[in-house]
Write a protein that holds these residues in place. Structure first.
Motif, PDB file in Angstrom:
ATOM      1  N   ALA A 289      -1.871   5.903  13.738  1.00  0.00           N
ATOM      2  CA  ALA A 289      -1.998   5.818  12.548  1.00  0.00           C
ATOM      3  C   ALA A 289      -1.168   7.264  12.000  1.00  0.00           C
ATOM      4  CB  ALA A 289      -3.403   6.009  12.256  1.00  0.00           C
ATOM      5  N   ASP A 290      -1.450   7.048  10.348  1.00  0.00           N
ATOM      6  CA  ASP A 290      -0.541   8.046   9.361  1.00  0.00           C
ATOM      7  C   ASP A 290      -1.976   9.026   9.272  1.00  0.00           C
ATOM      8  OD1 ASP A 290       1.817   8.957   6.934  1.00  0.00           O
ATOM      9  OD2 ASP A 290      -0.363   9.346   6.956  1.00  0.00           O
ATOM     10  N   VAL A 291      -1.661  10.147  10.139  1.00  0.00           N
ATOM     11  CA  VAL A 291      -2.405  11.026   9.494  1.00  0.00           C
ATOM     12  C   VAL A 291      -2.964  11.737   7.980  1.00  0.00           C
ATOM     13  CG1 VAL A 291      -2.763  14.327  10.098  1.00  0.00           C
ATOM     14  CG2 VAL A 291      -1.524  12.823  11.835  1.00  0.00           C
ATOM     15  N   PHE A 292      -2.444  11.775   7.869  1.00  0.00           N
ATOM     16  CA  PHE A 292      -2.665  12.306   5.912  1.00  0.00           C
ATOM     17  C   PHE A 292      -3.457  10.638   5.504  1.00  0.00           C
ATOM     18  CE2 PHE A 292      -2.701  10.422   2.062  1.00  0.00           C
ATOM     19  CZ  PHE A 292      -3.465  11.492   0.844  1.00  0.00           C
ATOM     20  N   MET A 293      -3.196   9.006   5.572  1.00  0.00           N
ATOM     21  CA  MET A 293      -4.067   7.890   5.039  1.00  0.00           C
ATOM     22  C   MET A 293      -5.312   8.087   5.875  1.00  0.00           C
ATOM     23  SD  MET A 293      -0.983   5.707   4.986  1.00  0.00           S
ATOM     24  CE  MET A 293       0.348   5.736   3.457  1.00  0.00           C
ATOM     25  N   LEU A 294      -5.360   8.760   7.547  1.00  0.00           N
ATOM     26  CA  LEU A 294      -6.475   8.060   8.201  1.00  0.00           C
ATOM     27  C   LEU A 294      -7.635   8.673   7.492  1.00  0.00           C
ATOM     28  CD1 LEU A 294      -8.036   6.719  10.317  1.00  0.00           C
ATOM     29  CD2 LEU A 294      -7.036   8.042  11.728  1.00  0.00           C
ATOM     30  N   ARG A 295      -7.143  10.428   7.398  1.00  0.00           N
ATOM     31  CA  ARG A 295      -7.697  11.431   7.635  1.00  0.00           C
ATOM     32  C   ARG A 295      -8.651  11.164   5.905  1.00  0.00           C
ATOM     33  NH1 ARG A 295      -6.047  16.899   7.782  1.00  0.00           N
ATOM     34  NH2 ARG A 295      -5.397  16.525   9.435  1.00  0.00           N
ATOM     35  N   PHE A 373      -4.738   2.003   1.958  1.00  0.00           N
ATOM     36  CA  PHE A 373      -4.412   2.538   2.972  1.00  0.00           C
ATOM     37  C   PHE A 373      -4.429   2.163   4.066  1.00  0.00           C
ATOM     38  CE2 PHE A 373      -4.266   7.581   1.198  1.00  0.00           C
ATOM     39  CZ  PHE A 373      -3.292   6.880   0.280  1.00  0.00           C
ATOM     40  N   VAL A 374      -5.383   1.669   4.822  1.00  0.00           N
ATOM     41  CA  VAL A 374      -6.000   0.405   5.371  1.00  0.00           C
ATOM     42  C   VAL A 374      -5.225  -1.166   6.021  1.00  0.00           C
ATOM     43  CG1 VAL A 374      -7.673  -1.137   6.560  1.00  0.00           C
ATOM     44  CG2 VAL A 374      -8.695   1.154   5.358  1.00  0.00           C
ATOM     45  N   ALA A 375      -5.162  -1.344   4.135  1.00  0.00           N
ATOM     46  CA  ALA A 375      -3.616  -2.733   4.111  1.00  0.00           C
ATOM     47  C   ALA A 375      -2.549  -2.300   4.808  1.00  0.00           C
ATOM     48  CB  ALA A 375      -3.660  -3.150   3.157  1.00  0.00           C
ATOM     49  N   GLN A 376      -1.721  -0.610   4.541  1.00  0.00           N
ATOM     50  CA  GLN A 376      -1.082  -0.962   4.680  1.00  0.00           C
ATOM     51  C   GLN A 376      -0.901  -0.270   6.827  1.00  0.00           C
ATOM     52  OE1 GLN A 376       1.410   2.406   3.153  1.00  0.00           O
ATOM     53  NE2 GLN A 376      -0.189   2.596   1.000  1.00  0.00           N
ATOM     54  N   HIS A 377      -1.677  -0.573   7.394  1.00  0.00           N
ATOM     55  CA  HIS A 377      -2.174  -0.344   8.969  1.00  0.00           C
ATOM     56  C   HIS A 377      -2.265  -1.769   9.276  1.00  0.00           C
ATOM     57  CE1 HIS A 377      -2.574   4.516   7.907  1.00  0.00           C
ATOM     58  NE2 HIS A 377      -2.105   4.150   9.283  1.00  0.00           N
ATOM     59  N   GLY A 378      -2.314  -2.440   8.740  1.00  0.00           N
ATOM     60  CA  GLY A 378      -2.389  -3.728   8.959  1.00  0.00           C
ATOM     61  C   GLY A 378      -3.426  -4.173   9.350  1.00  0.00           C
ATOM     62  N   GLY A 379      -4.724  -3.178   8.697  1.00  0.00           N
ATOM     63  CA  GLY A 379      -6.072  -2.867   9.321  1.00  0.00           C
ATOM     64  C   GLY A 379      -7.082  -4.778   8.349  1.00  0.00           C
ATOM     65  N   THR A 380      -8.635  -4.883   8.384  1.00  0.00           N
ATOM     66  CA  THR A 380      -9.067  -4.885   8.049  1.00  0.00           C
ATOM     67  C   THR A 380     -10.429  -4.671   7.263  1.00  0.00           C
ATOM     68  OG1 THR A 380     -10.214  -6.093   9.749  1.00  0.00           O
ATOM     69  CG2 THR A 380      -8.607  -7.743   8.521  1.00  0.00           C
ATOM     70  N   ILE A 381     -11.454  -4.631   6.620  1.00  0.00           N
ATOM     71  CA  ILE A 381     -12.090  -3.904   6.442  1.00  0.00           C
ATOM     72  C   ILE A 381     -13.606  -4.997   5.815  1.00  0.00           C
ATOM     73  CG2 ILE A 381     -13.598  -3.050   3.777  1.00  0.00           C
ATOM     74  CD1 ILE A 381     -10.726  -1.351   3.312  1.00  0.00           C
ATOM     75  N   HIS A 382     -14.646  -4.395   6.219  1.00  0.00           N
ATOM     76  CA  HIS A 382     -15.666  -5.237   6.577  1.00  0.00           C
ATOM     77  C   HIS A 382     -16.825  -4.436   6.174  1.00  0.00           C
ATOM     78  CE1 HIS A 382     -13.391  -9.337   8.326  1.00  0.00           C
ATOM     79  NE2 HIS A 382     -13.053  -7.805   8.963  1.00  0.00           N
ATOM     80  N   VAL A 397      -7.913   0.417  12.850  1.00  0.00           N
ATOM     81  CA  VAL A 397      -6.200   0.908  12.954  1.00  0.00           C
ATOM     82  C   VAL A 397      -5.749   0.308  14.431  1.00  0.00           C
ATOM     83  CG1 VAL A 397      -7.123   1.988  10.499  1.00  0.00           C
ATOM     84  CG2 VAL A 397      -6.941   2.666  13.683  1.00  0.00           C
ATOM     85  N   PRO A 398      -4.338  -0.316  14.283  1.00  0.00           N
ATOM     86  CA  PRO A 398      -3.827   0.633  15.018  1.00  0.00           C
ATOM     87  C   PRO A 398      -3.894   0.882  16.190  1.00  0.00           C
ATOM     88  CG  PRO A 398      -2.360   0.395  13.946  1.00  0.00           C
ATOM     89  CD  PRO A 398      -3.619   0.313  13.628  1.00  0.00           C
ATOM     90  N   VAL A 399      -4.428   0.412  17.933  1.00  0.00           N
ATOM     91  CA  VAL A 399      -4.425   1.088  18.983  1.00  0.00           C
ATOM     92  C   VAL A 399      -3.692   1.166  19.272  1.00  0.00           C
ATOM     93  CG1 VAL A 399      -4.638  -0.956  20.812  1.00  0.00           C
ATOM     94  CG2 VAL A 399      -5.479   1.202  21.303  1.00  0.00           C
ATOM     95  N   ASP A 400      -3.654   2.661  20.106  1.00  0.00           N
ATOM     96  CA  ASP A 400      -2.065   3.196  20.431  1.00  0.00           C
ATOM     97  C   ASP A 400      -2.416   2.521  22.386  1.00  0.00           C
ATOM     98  OD1 ASP A 400      -0.018   5.150  20.695  1.00  0.00           O
ATOM     99  OD2 ASP A 400      -1.099   6.436  21.860  1.00  0.00           O
ATOM    100  N   ASP A 401      -0.683   2.873  22.698  1.00  0.00           N
ATOM    101  CA  ASP A 401      -1.039   2.911  24.326  1.00  0.00           C
ATOM    102  C   ASP A 401      -1.517   3.236  25.303  1.00  0.00           C
ATOM    103  OD1 ASP A 401       0.193   0.389  23.471  1.00  0.00           O
ATOM    104  OD2 ASP A 401       2.566   1.036  24.192  1.00  0.00           O
ATOM    105  N   VAL A 402      -1.606   4.501  24.855  1.00  0.00           N
ATOM    106  CA  VAL A 402      -2.764   5.781  25.476  1.00  0.00           C
ATOM    107  C   VAL A 402      -3.974   5.351  25.642  1.00  0.00           C
ATOM    108  CG1 VAL A 402      -3.252   7.989  25.290  1.00  0.00           C
ATOM    109  CG2 VAL A 402      -0.588   7.402  24.492  1.00  0.00           C
TER     110      VAL A 402
END
Length: 406
Positions: A289-295, A373-382, A397-402
């Motif tokens: 995720a984008d640090v600023f947008m997620l925060r 910001f959620v839309a830019q991450h390709g996410g959804t809201i409920h 938000v997308p999961v990281d492979d880690v």
């Protein structure tokens, strides 16, 4: 001026010579043929004749047949033919010559002046037609050039229009970025600043507080001020990235630590209402995720949860991995909301803003940022909510492979 070529066709060589002698003073170029077949062979090689003088009475192929064969070719139909007829030819024979395509006739033995006059008339017609043809071809070329220029102009106009549309789109993006920037400042910093002012005001007005309480308030003020300064620096960098079209910069983030940073800056606001903030996210969950947008998303959602949670309530942040996405849930024990309000928050351009439990006011712009910001991450809201029982605000938000390797 191009030379005038005349084709003379007669099976009698003397007649050919006589016609050349009569017409040579007019500087014509002569090509001779002693039969219809020879004339056709010549016309297959050369087409630029001004006139054909054609004898009617010839062996094997007479003048009528020769004329018909000549005019079967489209490229030769423009050449006028004058028939040379005998003195005893009847009017019917002459009429047959006209039907074959002749434009005129001369009787043998021909009168020199009549021959020269008739030939001169048709040569002049040829020259004028040639001028008209050349002018027509010139006009065609000019029209072609004009069409090409017009097409080039249209292409340039279309290209310029596309450039202007692109610039207009960029201008709209810049204006939108400016609005987002101002909205982020308004929503992400106003509440911490309010808490900061409240703590400093409490410190200022309290005369009999203990050193421990003073130290506690000073610590809150210092920590909050430091976080606000960090966010201001991030906002400046984000605004710069917006201008450079590199605003969205997803990186690997350990979600629990990211949540801690956001909750820390909102702690003073929660303390004012005695609302407890809990981070129940496991340490092995990472997001891309984008640090600023997620925060910004987290602080807006958590601040809303604090806003609508009464004194002594709890706001909990949890997360789980669902289909290569991380679903983050901010749950509160607040007043809840109706289905109509939930729908407005998810879809409306001007989301409903409800007064908080301590009469906190809002504009609804914070949720617009969250949605964007959620839309830019390709996410959804409920949203799952019940009146007087609380709300669970979920976004992905997308999961990281880690996370998969952890």
């Amino acid at each position: 001026m191009n030379p005038v070529k005349i084709l003379l066709v007669d099976d009698n060589v003397d007649n050919l010579m006589s016609m050349q002698v009569v017409l040579e003073k007019d500087e014509y170029t002569f090509i001779t043929a002693t039969s219809g077949r020879e004339a056709l062979k010549i016309l297959l090689k050369e087409e630029e004749f001004s006139l054909i003088l054609l004898d009617i009475r010839m062996p094997i192929m007479d003048g009528y047949e020769t004329a018909e064969m000549i005019y079967q070719r489209d490229k030769l139909r423009h050449i006028p033919i004058i028939f040379i007829s005998g003195q005893d030819d009847e009017e019917a024979a002459i009429f047959k010559g006209y039907l074959a395509g002749a434009v005129d006739y001369i009787r043998k033995p021909f009168n020199s002046q009549i021959l020269r006059s008739k030939v001169a008339i048709f040569v002049e017609l040829y020259r004028k037609n040639k001028i008209l043809k050349d002018q027509e071809e010139k006009l065609i070329r000019i029209n072609d050039d004009l069409r090409k220029l017009n097409q080039e102009l249209e292409d340039r106009v279309s290209e310029r229009t596309r450039e202007l549309e692109h610039l207009n789109h960029e201008l709209k993006d810049l204006n939108l970025s400016k609005d987002k920037f101002l909205s982020v400042i308004s929503h992400d910093l106003r509440n911490p600043l309010t808490a900061l002012l409240a703590s400093s005001d409490r410190l200022k007005r309290s005369k009999n507080q203990s050193p421990e309480e003073t130290q506690h308030l000073a610590s809150i003020i210092h920590r909050t001020s430091k976080k606000i300064l960090e966010q201001l620096n991030e906002l400046v960098n984000w605004a710069k990235n917006q201008r450079e079209k590199t605003a969205f910069n997803p990186v690997s983030i350990q979600l629990r630590n990211g949540i801690d940073v956001s909750l820390e800056i909102l702690t003073p606001s929660a303390l004012q209402k005695d609302v407890k903030l809990e981070n129940s996210i496991q340490e092995n969950i990472f997001v891309k995720a984008d640090v600023f947008m997620l925060r910004s998303i987290l602080q807006n959602v958590v601040m809303n949860a604090i806003k609508y949670t009464p004194q002594g309530g709890i706001v909990t942040v949890s997360a789980s991995i669902v289909d290569h996405l991380v679903e983050i849930c901010v749950t509160d024990t607040g007043i809840g909301m109706t289905p109509e309000v939930q729908q407005s928050l998810l879809t409306s351009v001007n989301p409903v803003s409800i007064t908080g439990t301590n009469n906190e006011q809002g504009t609804g712009l914070g949720l617009l940022l969250v949605r964007d910001f959620v839309a830019q991450h390709g996410g959804t809201i409920h949203i799952h909510s019940e009146l007087k029982k609380g709300t669970c605000f979920k976004f992905t938000v997308p999961v990281d492979d880690v996370s998969a390797m952890a």
